[in-house]
Design an enzyme around this catalytic site. Sequence first.
Site, PDB file in Angstrom:
ATOM      1  CE  LYS A  42      -2.847  -2.533   3.337  1.00  0.00           C
ATOM      2  NZ  LYS A  42      -3.077  -2.579   4.724  1.00  0.00           N
ATOM      3  N   GLY A  43       2.217   1.334   0.279  1.00  0.00           N
ATOM      4  CA  GLY A  43       2.980   2.278   0.851  1.00  0.00           C
ATOM      5  C   GLY A  43       3.019   3.269  -0.501  1.00  0.00           C
ATOM      6  CD  GLU A  98       8.389  -0.531  -3.062  1.00  0.00           C
ATOM      7  OE1 GLU A  98       7.727   0.264  -2.318  1.00  0.00           O
ATOM      8  OE2 GLU A  98       8.635  -1.584  -2.641  1.00  0.00           O
ATOM      9  CG  ASP A  99       6.603   2.487   0.309  1.00  0.00           C
ATOM     10  OD1 ASP A  99       7.446   1.602  -0.262  1.00  0.00           O
ATOM     11  OD2 ASP A  99       5.965   2.122   1.180  1.00  0.00           O
ATOM     12  CG  ASP A 102      15.355  -1.346   4.852  1.00  0.00           C
ATOM     13  OD1 ASP A 102      16.180  -0.322   5.071  1.00  0.00           O
ATOM     14  OD2 ASP A 102      14.866  -1.793   5.637  1.00  0.00           O
ATOM     15  CE  LYS A 130      14.846   3.625   5.820  1.00  0.00           C
ATOM     16  NZ  LYS A 130      14.392   2.699   6.802  1.00  0.00           N
ATOM     17  CG  PHE A 151      11.009   2.548  11.082  1.00  0.00           C
ATOM     18  CD1 PHE A 151      11.063   1.801  10.207  1.00  0.00           C
ATOM     19  CD2 PHE A 151       9.591   3.147  11.187  1.00  0.00           C
ATOM     20  CE1 PHE A 151       9.978   0.776   9.543  1.00  0.00           C
ATOM     21  CE2 PHE A 151       8.288   2.630  10.768  1.00  0.00           C
ATOM     22  CZ  PHE A 151       8.598   1.358   9.925  1.00  0.00           C
ATOM     23  CG  ASP A 158       2.890   0.900   7.323  1.00  0.00           C
ATOM     24  OD1 ASP A 158       3.755   0.796   6.500  1.00  0.00           O
ATOM     25  OD2 ASP A 158       2.507  -0.016   8.002  1.00  0.00           O
ATOM     26  NE  ARG A 164      -0.612   1.759   4.939  1.00  0.00           N
ATOM     27  CZ  ARG A 164       0.451   1.001   4.496  1.00  0.00           C
ATOM     28  NH1 ARG A 164       1.517   1.791   3.868  1.00  0.00           N
ATOM     29  NH2 ARG A 164       0.575  -0.240   4.879  1.00  0.00           N
TER      30      ARG A 164
HETATM   31  P1  IMP Z   1      13.099  -4.009   1.563  1.00  0.00           P
HETATM   32  O1  IMP Z   1      12.663  -5.192   1.007  1.00  0.00           O
HETATM   33  O2  IMP Z   1      13.867  -3.969   2.683  1.00  0.00           O
HETATM   34  O3  IMP Z   1      13.739  -2.915   0.600  1.00  0.00           O
HETATM   35  O4  IMP Z   1      12.009  -3.137   2.133  1.00  0.00           O
HETATM   36  C1  IMP Z   1      11.034  -2.301   1.452  1.00  0.00           C
HETATM   37  C2  IMP Z   1       9.731  -2.304   2.126  1.00  0.00           C
HETATM   38  O5  IMP Z   1       9.836  -2.201   3.500  1.00  0.00           O
HETATM   39  C3  IMP Z   1       9.108  -0.966   1.830  1.00  0.00           C
HETATM   40  O6  IMP Z   1       8.458  -1.249   0.772  1.00  0.00           O
HETATM   41  C4  IMP Z   1       8.499  -0.539   2.784  1.00  0.00           C
HETATM   42  O7  IMP Z   1       7.049  -1.044   2.937  1.00  0.00           O
HETATM   43  C5  IMP Z   1       9.113  -1.254   3.907  1.00  0.00           C
HETATM   44  N1  IMP Z   1      10.085  -0.184   4.692  1.00  0.00           N
HETATM   45  C6  IMP Z   1      11.379  -0.091   4.791  1.00  0.00           C
HETATM   46  N2  IMP Z   1      11.840   1.045   5.098  1.00  0.00           N
HETATM   47  C7  IMP Z   1      10.692   1.634   6.104  1.00  0.00           C
HETATM   48  C8  IMP Z   1      10.717   2.408   7.013  1.00  0.00           C
HETATM   49  O8  IMP Z   1      11.776   3.351   7.209  1.00  0.00           O
HETATM   50  N3  IMP Z   1       9.578   2.881   7.145  1.00  0.00           N
HETATM   51  C9  IMP Z   1       8.463   2.156   7.037  1.00  0.00           C
HETATM   52  N4  IMP Z   1       8.518   1.022   6.021  1.00  0.00           N
HETATM   53  C10 IMP Z   1       9.795   0.729   5.694  1.00  0.00           C
HETATM   54 MG    MG Z   2       6.406  -0.936   0.189  1.00  0.00          MG
END
Ligand code: IMP
Ligand code: MG
Length: 174
Positions: A42-43, A98-99, A102, A130, A151, A158, A164
């Site tokens: 949903k992000g 994407e939002d 990470d 990040k 974070f 969220d 959100r």
């Molecule tokens: P990744 O698979 O580690 O790259 O994570 C991606 C997903 O983790 C993002 O699409 C977010 O939904 C969530 N996420 C990563 N960092 C944050 C944060 O700082 N706050 C909230 N959600 C996060």
């Molecule tokens: Mg996401």
Amino acid sequence: MEKSIKEILYSEEIIKEKVAELGNKIAKDYHGKELLIVGVLKGASVFMGDLIRKIDIPVKIDFMAVSSYGLSTESSGVVKIIKDLDESIEDKHVLIIEDIIDTGLTLHYLCENLLSRKPKSLKICTLLDKPERRKVDIKVDYKGFDIPDEFIVGYGIDYAEKYRNLPYVATLWN
Ligand code: IMP
Ligand code: MG
């Protein structure tokens, strides 16, 4: 547990400017091409809603929902598709929205999955990144802001499904 907003990293105004900049660039790059924009629920929903209105070429949109299992704040790398695309992307120009990236594990999985469906092209646009947290290599084609390893919430993003609806991007007190 309740948490409260610590610091606003990007205000509504700053985000608006950046979204317009990204929209212009995307419109230029895809001029004369058929573009399918795929939002990751949903992000990315808030970002995508604003972004598509700044892309001044015809586009189609679709959504995917993925889950990395549970409400944890850490990505597990195990990704499940909760909602798939409505239509085939074979031979289409696809841009994933994407939002935040990470570890990169979610997008890595998603890209592998979408590439197997043979799109004409596949690119990535994220509002936030990040880079120091990355566990797998991801080529980010369009990016709003690099952020430190903290974070964050707001503008679609969220913590345990809350925050959100904040119009800005902010950090939370622990
Ligand atoms: P990744 O698979 O580690 O790259 O994570 C991606 C997903 O983790 C993002 O699409 C977010 O939904 C969530 N996420 C990563 N960092 C944050 C944060 O700082 N706050 C909230 N959600 C996060
Ligand atoms: Mg996401």
